[in-house]
Design an enzyme around this catalytic site. Structure first.
Site, PDB file in Angstrom:
ATOM      1  N   GLY A  40       0.955  -1.415  -0.142  1.00 40.33           N
ATOM      2  CA  GLY A  40      -0.016  -0.035  -0.174  1.00 40.33           C
ATOM      3  C   GLY A  40       0.877   1.334  -0.034  1.00 40.33           C
ATOM      4  N   LEU A  88       6.098   1.915   4.590  1.00 43.16           N
ATOM      5  CA  LEU A  88       7.377   2.399   3.696  1.00 43.16           C
ATOM      6  C   LEU A  88       8.127   3.944   4.355  1.00 43.16           C
ATOM      7  CD1 LEU A  88       5.921   1.553   0.172  1.00 43.16           C
ATOM      8  CD2 LEU A  88       7.589   0.199   1.704  1.00 43.16           C
ATOM      9  N   HIS A 129      -4.505   1.679   7.249  1.00 39.15           N
ATOM     10  CA  HIS A 129      -3.241   2.148   7.420  1.00 39.15           C
ATOM     11  C   HIS A 129      -3.105   3.207   6.405  1.00 39.15           C
ATOM     12  CE1 HIS A 129       1.349   1.489   7.630  1.00 39.15           C
ATOM     13  NE2 HIS A 129       1.133   2.424   6.575  1.00 39.15           N
ATOM     14  N   GLU A 130      -3.565   3.177   5.199  1.00 36.06           N
ATOM     15  CA  GLU A 130      -3.838   4.145   4.127  1.00 36.06           C
ATOM     16  C   GLU A 130      -4.642   5.458   4.414  1.00 36.06           C
ATOM     17  OE1 GLU A 130      -0.935   3.825   2.658  1.00 36.06           O
ATOM     18  OE2 GLU A 130      -1.030   1.883   2.741  1.00 36.06           O
ATOM     19  N   HIS A 133      -2.859   7.545   6.773  1.00 32.98           N
ATOM     20  CA  HIS A 133      -1.995   8.374   6.121  1.00 32.98           C
ATOM     21  C   HIS A 133      -2.517   9.575   5.640  1.00 32.98           C
ATOM     22  CE1 HIS A 133       2.014   6.454   6.114  1.00 32.98           C
ATOM     23  NE2 HIS A 133       1.506   5.348   5.608  1.00 32.98           N
TER      24      HIS A 133
HETATM   25 ZN   LIG Z   1       2.584   3.696   5.789  1.00 34.00          ZN
END
Ligand SMILES: [Zn+2]
Length: 164
Positions: A40, A88, A129-130, A133
Site C-alpha cells: 500500500g 514504507l 493504514h492508508e 496516512h
Molecule cells: Zn505507511
C-alpha cells in the site's frame, strides 16, 4: 518521504480533478509501491498532500486486488486483529498494531466513479493504514509510549548518521 517529513503528518486534500495527471500519478504510485515491496502507498508518502492511495495485497498476483482509492472514507469497521505492521515511511521497522478485522470504505476510482469495497485481515489492515496516512497519522501513534520513544531514538540516530 520518511517519518519526520511534515507532509506525513498533515491531513491530505480532497481530489476534485479526475484527469490524465491523476491517472499518471496513480500509475506512478503503483510502480513506487512495487519497487519498495509494499502492499500500500498513500500520496503524502511521495510528498503529495492529496487523498490518493493505492493497495495491492496480492502484490501483482491478482489484477483484481489492485485498488485505486481516491478520497477514501471509512464507512464501517468490525472486530479487531493484532499483528505485525510496517510502513514504507518507517523503513526497517515493524511493530504489533491492533486494527479492525473488517472494514468497508467508500472511494472514487480515477474516473471519479464512487464505489465501496470491504476488506478483511491484511486488506483491512492496509485500508486502515492508508486512510490514516491521508489523515496525517502513522502507526507509530498506536504503539506504546515506550516502544515509540525507542523507535524515535533509533530514527534520530539514523538521521544524525545521514541514513534516514
Ligand atoms: Zn505507511
Amino acid at each position: 518521504m520518511k517519518y519526520g517529513n511534515p507532509v506525513l503528518e498533515k491531513p491530505a486534500a480532497t481530489v476534485t480533478v479526475f484527469d490524465d495527471e491523476l491517472r499518471k500519478l496513480v500509475a506512478d504510485m503503483f510502480e513506487s509501491m512495487y519497487a519498495a515491496h509494499g502492499v500500500g502507498l498513500a500520496a503524502p508518502q511521495i510528498g503529495i498532500g492529496k487523498r490518493i492511495a493505492v493497495i495491492d495485497t496480492s502484490f501483482k498476483e491478482d489484477p483484481q486486488a489492485k485498488l485505486e482509492l481516491i478520497s477514501q472514507e471509512t464507512i464501517h469497521t468490525e472486530g479487531t486483529q493484532t499483528g505485525s505492521e510496517g510502513c514504507l515511511s518507517l523503513p526497517e521497522f515493524r511493530e504489533q498494531v491492533t486494527r479492525p478485522m473488517r472494514i468497508t470504505v467508500r472511494a472514487q476510482d480515477v474516473t471519479g466513479k464512487t464505489f465501496e469495497t470491504t476488506g478483511e485481515e491484511l486488506l483491512a489492515r492496509a485500508l486502515v493504514h492508508e486512510t490514516d496516512h491521508l489523515n496525517g497519522k502513522l502507526y507509530i501513534g498506536y504503539i506504546s509510549a515506550l516502544k515509540r520513544d525507542l523507535m524515535k531514538r533509533k530514527i534520530r540516530k539514523l538521521m544524525k548518521a545521514g541514513e534516514w
